[in-house]
Every structure is written in structure tokens, then in C-alpha cells.
Scaffold this active site. Structure first.
Site, PDB file in Angstrom:
ATOM      1  N   ASP A 104       0.878  -1.166   0.000  1.00 36.69           N
ATOM      2  CA  ASP A 104       0.000   0.000   0.000  1.00 36.69           C
ATOM      3  C   ASP A 104       0.918   1.219   0.000  1.00 36.69           C
ATOM      4  O   ASP A 104       1.515   1.551   1.025  1.00 36.69           O
ATOM      5  CB  ASP A 104      -0.907   0.011   1.234  1.00 36.69           C
ATOM      6  CG  ASP A 104      -1.917   1.159   1.216  1.00 36.69           C
ATOM      7  OD1 ASP A 104      -1.672   2.135   0.494  1.00 36.69           O
ATOM      8  OD2 ASP A 104      -2.935   1.070   1.910  1.00 36.69           O
ATOM      9  N   HIS A 105       1.041   1.873  -1.155  1.00 39.57           N
ATOM     10  CA  HIS A 105       2.067   2.909  -1.274  1.00 39.57           C
ATOM     11  C   HIS A 105       1.815   4.098  -0.355  1.00 39.57           C
ATOM     12  O   HIS A 105       2.744   4.851  -0.045  1.00 39.57           O
ATOM     13  CB  HIS A 105       2.207   3.375  -2.731  1.00 39.57           C
ATOM     14  CG  HIS A 105       1.051   4.198  -3.227  1.00 39.57           C
ATOM     15  ND1 HIS A 105      -0.057   3.646  -3.830  1.00 39.57           N
ATOM     16  CD2 HIS A 105       0.833   5.534  -3.210  1.00 39.57           C
ATOM     17  CE1 HIS A 105      -0.898   4.606  -4.164  1.00 39.57           C
ATOM     18  NE2 HIS A 105      -0.387   5.764  -3.799  1.00 39.57           N
ATOM     19  N   HIS A 130      -6.068   2.347   1.320  1.00 44.10           N
ATOM     20  CA  HIS A 130      -5.294   3.526   1.733  1.00 44.10           C
ATOM     21  C   HIS A 130      -5.863   4.213   2.976  1.00 44.10           C
ATOM     22  O   HIS A 130      -5.154   4.441   3.963  1.00 44.10           O
ATOM     23  CB  HIS A 130      -5.246   4.549   0.598  1.00 44.10           C
ATOM     24  CG  HIS A 130      -4.601   4.056  -0.650  1.00 44.10           C
ATOM     25  ND1 HIS A 130      -3.591   3.117  -0.655  1.00 44.10           N
ATOM     26  CD2 HIS A 130      -4.808   4.362  -1.951  1.00 44.10           C
ATOM     27  CE1 HIS A 130      -3.216   2.886  -1.894  1.00 44.10           C
ATOM     28  NE2 HIS A 130      -3.937   3.617  -2.695  1.00 44.10           N
TER      29      HIS A 130
END
Length: 509
Positions: free
Chosen positions: A194-195, A258
């Protein structure tokens, strides 16, 4: 007393040289994010010497053609600019392997290629498989890695898999994909990326909370009135994204991963230690404590979905959602969602978390704002002031940093109060820009540090919460209505009402 964060950083494993095998190597993620991230790590001196990149995709092309495509994109997007001498050294370790994702022969020849590279390299036979393909190929690739034996670590080395989002489209598909992943790699070697968690401010949340005595004693329902999490984008469905987005929507595309990840970092209890599982144990407890929406009526009271209509953004006229390319003209997919979330535990009882995410809004920004309760107003309640509450803002993007709003007396003989802001930005405070999220996450995967990656139970509990809403929207006899807003505004009136009925308003950005 020693700082436990210092002890953790000192003892943290170092990243090791490895072969980074990217499935979906001709895609946008590889060109715009992964290769520039590895290049910038090389420029900073953080990429372990001897690391290699093998791109796997279905198109026919040579190593040279692949490198030239990557070079052109790196020139455009690298955060530190493009150094041709450094690029030549870096690109010497990049190669291309053509294979269909479901072709056993392609994996057999990939295994031979990796074996030769391992034999010629100076380090151990470490392999990092990165699934950057379209999501429908994730199970196929994992199955083929297992069938070919590539999932097994070579003696003296390790083998890990990084899986991009979306990790399923609901609980059932997530469980199915988790089953395939865990049949191929142990959970400790499965990295669900999950950037957002690679961004500096997201990583800094725990330090702000647990390493500063001025915050942790106040981080509870006694002192905090509510929390807002906003992710707004000015973009719509450019680049042919409409085909994917109309099957996903804001809730599944952004909230499930996110934004719930950010919420769990804000709301979690202090972990027993700073190991990956110590931290993720506490995050899972938060996700499990989210109050569920049992029926369509409860969803309608706490969740707003909306579509944008034609409007103006930055002086340009833009189309409405239903007029976008690849969007069904009668689509009931939401490019905007706002939620009121309650966490049923001791710390957060009675503190609502308001969350909103939308396309074609007035500004691109992602932030978390913690709104503290007002102090007793006995002394100053007769004085005019626009905002009395202290607000701590954590900016995730675009300008990573934080600010604290407080009241101060204005200069002069009379007592007049005005809000003032204490502000901190990473780029100015530390003299250099923050690294890209993928830089940190790739290094962590090479180091075997799963702290910033989602665990299986974390993903599945998040889907349980999201599925309640999706079922009310798409399977209920009386689904909640779709709201609308003009592109270039801050969303629908219904989202404002979500807060106004509680006597609150969205923070102006």
C-alpha cells in the site's frame, strides 16, 4: 531512558542484493514508479550493490528496447533528475524476459535465467517477485511460480513476493487470493503493498504519537472531538482509467486500503514492540473495532456516495462522470464517498472519524486533521474568534508535513484572539525532499521488514467492513440514493450534512 525507536532503527535489518523480477514490466506502474524508485535508490547509494531487475511481460522486445523505454520515462519522472552516467551503470543490471503469464515454459526459462544470474553474481541467490500486472493475473502468476518451483528459496538465499493492490474486490475474492498466495509463499514472505504507507507523514504518525509526551496523553476521547481524513483529487477518468474505475469506485479503490490504513495508524494502541507483527497486531484491532453498518438504512445515515457533473477545474471545462470515456451511461459507481465511522473501543468511544475521498474536487490533497475539544470558555467566550478548536493537521500529499492551529493574542492594547499556525514541512526542515513511497517500500521488502505492508487478517477485516456498504448499495431492495456535485467543488451537500447534523463542518483546505 533509551528511546525504543532508536533501538529499533539500530537493529533493523539491512536490505540485501537481490533479483527483482517484475511481472507486468511494460505497464505504467513499472515505468513511472518502480524503475524510477530503484534508480533513485541507486543515486542515493541505498540500492544494495549487485541487485538486478528482470522485467517479465507478454510483448516481444529486446533488453535494449526495454532499457530505452525505461530511460525515456526516467528522464521525465525521476524525482532527482536523470544522470546519464549513473543510468548506464544502473541499466546494465536490467533485462527483459518475454512470457505469457500462464505459460509454464516461460517460467521454466525464467528459472534458468535466474540460476545463471545467481551463479555469476557476488551475493546470495535472493529473489523478489513483484506482481505489477493487472489484478486478474495475480492468482495465475502465483500458481505458476508454485508449479515451476520458483517460489522455493535457493539454498543460502530468500524468495519473497510483493503483491500490488487491489487485493481482491470483496471479502470472498480477497480470501481466495490469500489462499493462493499462502499456498505459494509463507505469510512472512508475502508483502501486500500500500504505497500510502510509504509516505513520510504516514510513517511519522507513530513517532508523533508515541515519542512526544505532548500528544499521547491527549490522544483519546477526553480531549479529541473528532478526526477528519480527506483524499481529494482533481483528476477524473483520464488515460482510459474509466474502464477499471467503473467496476471499482472510490470505496473499494481507495477507502478499503489507503484510507483505512491511515485511520488504523491514527487510532491504534501503542504496540508491544516495533516489530512488524507488533505494529500490525494493533492495526488489526482497530479494523475489527469499526462499527459495522447492519442494513441499508444505517448505511444511508452514515455514508454518502456521489457522482460529479460537468464543471470547471483550474479554468478548464470538464465532463461529468457519466460522460467520461468507458463509463456506462447509467452507472451507479461512485467517484466520491464520505463516511462517518465509529470505533467501538475504550479510547475512541464517542469520537467520530469522518472520511471523504473524491475525484474532480477543487484541489489535490490528502491529509488527516485531529480536531481537539474546546477548553472551557469562561474567560474568553465574549471575545469574537473565528475558530476556537486546536487542530493538528498531518499532510500526506502533496506537501508532506504537519501543522498545529492554536489561538494567540493579537498585538495591541486590547485582548483580541486570532488563530495562528505552527507549520513544519519535510522538504524545508530536513534540507531534502522526501523519498518516493515506493523507494522506502522496495527497500523494506529487500530487508525483510513487513511493517508497512498489510497482513492477511488486516485485509480481510477491512473487506468485511466495506462489504456491508457495497451490499446496501447494490443488493438492497431500497439502496441509498446517489448524490451529485459539480466538478471543481468540494463535493455534494449531503456530505456537508453528514457533519452539520453533528454540529461540525469539513475543514477548509
Amino acid at each position: 531512558m533509551d528511546n525504543p525507536f532508536r533501538e529499533f532503527l539500530v537493529s533493523r535489518s539491512s536490505p540485501e542484493p537481490c533479483s527483482v523480477v517484475i511481472f507486468g514490466a511494460t505497464g505504467d506502474l513499472t515505468h513511472r514508479k518502480l524503475i524510477p524508485a530503484l534508480y533513485n535508490l541507486a543515486k542515493e547509494g541505498d540500492l544494495p550493490p549487485g541487485s538486478r531487475v528482470i522485467g517479465v511481460a507478454r510483448r516481444e522486445k529486446s533488453d535494449g528496447e526495454f532499457r530505452e523505454e525505461l530511460r525515456e520515462m526516467n528522464r521525465k519522472v525521476s524525482r532527482q533528475g536523470h544522470d546519464e552516467v549513473l543510468w548506464e551503470r544502473f541499466a546494465a543490471g536490467i533485462s527483459y524476459h518475454r512470457s505469457e503469464f500462464n505459460d509454464p515454459e516461460g517460467y521454466r526459462s525464467l528459472a534458468e535465467r535466474l540460476g545463471k544470474l545467481d551463479a555469476s553474481g557476488p551475493g546470495r541467490p535472493n529473489r523478489l517477485f513483484y506482481l505489477a500486472s493487472a489484478p486478474e493475473f495475480f492468482p495465475v502468476i502465483l500458481d505458476q511460480l508454485r508449479e515451476s518451483g520458483l517460489h522455493e528459496a535457493v539454498e543460502g538465499g530468500w524468495t519473497r513476493a510483493v503483491v500490488e493492490k487491489p487485493f481482491g474486490t470483496d471479502l470472498v475474492t480477497a480470501q481466495r487470493l490469500n489462499g493462493v498466495a499462502n499456498a505459494t509463499f509463507p505469510e512472512r514472505d508475502t508483502y501486500r503493498i500500500d504505497h500510502y504507507l510509504g509516505k513520510e507523514t504516514a510513517q511519522n504518525i507513530m513517532v508523533i504519537r508515541f515519542a512526544n509526551a505532548i500528544y499521547e496523553p491527549l490522544w483519546n476521547s477526553r480531549y479529541i472531538d473528532h478526526v477528519q481524513i480527506t483524499c481529494s483529487e482533481t483528476l477524473g477518468m483520464e488515460g482510459g482509467r474509466g474502464g477499471y474505475y467503473d467496476t471499482a469506485g472510490a470505496l473499494r479503490d481507495m477507502v478499503q486500503n489507503h484510507l483505512l490504513q491511515l485511520l488504523s495508524l491514527i487510532a491504534m494502541e501503542p504496540p508491544a514492540d516495533l516489530t512488524a507483527d507488533g505494529i500490525r497486531d494493533e492495526k488489526v484491532k482497530v479494523i475489527k473495532s469499526l462499527r459495522r453498518y447492519p442494513d441499508a438504512r444505517t448505511v444511508a445515515e452514515n455514508v454518502v456516495r456521489a457522482q460529479y457533473r460537468a464543471g470547471t477545474i483550474l479554468g478548464q471545462n470538464v465532463r461529468g462522470y457519466l460522460e467520461e470515456d468507458r463509463i456506462h451511461p447509467r452507472s451507479m459507481t461512485e467517484p466520491y464517498v464520505a463516511l462517518k465511522i465509529n470505533i467501538d473501543n475504550w479510547r475512541w468511544e464517542g469520537v467520530p472519524f469522518y472520511m471523504r475521498m473524491g475525484k474532480r474536487l477543487a484541489k489535490k490533497v490528502t491529509e488527516i486533521s485531529i480536531h481537539f475539544r474546546e477548553p472551557p470558555g469562561v474567560l474568553f467566550n465574549r471575545l469574537p474568534v473565528t475558530a476556537r478548536k486546536n487542530v493538528l493537521v498531518l499532510r500526506i500529499q502533496p506537501d508532506e508535513g504537519m501543522s498545529l492551529r492554536m489561538l494567540s493574542k493579537m498585538p495591541g492594547p486590547s485582548i483580541r484572539m486570532e488563530p495562528v499556525k505552527m507549520d513544519f514541512q519535510y522538504s524545508t526542515s530536513f534540507g531534502k525532499p522526501s523519498p518516493e513511497a515506493y523507494e522506502r517500500l522496495l527497500l523494506d521488502a529487500m530487508a525483510g521488514d513487513a511493517t508497512l505492508f498489510a497482513r492477511r487478517d488486516e485485509v480481510e477485516h477491512a473487506w468485511r467492513f466495506i462489504d456491508d456498504i457495497e451490499h446496501a448499495w447494490h443488493r438492497s431492495n431500497s439502496p441509498p440514493p446517489m448524490a451529485h456535485y459539480e466538478a471543481g467543488t468540494w463535493g455534494p451537500e449531503e456530505a456537508d450534512n453528514l457533519l452539520s447534523r453533528d454540529g461540525r463542518v469539513w475543514r477548509r483546505l
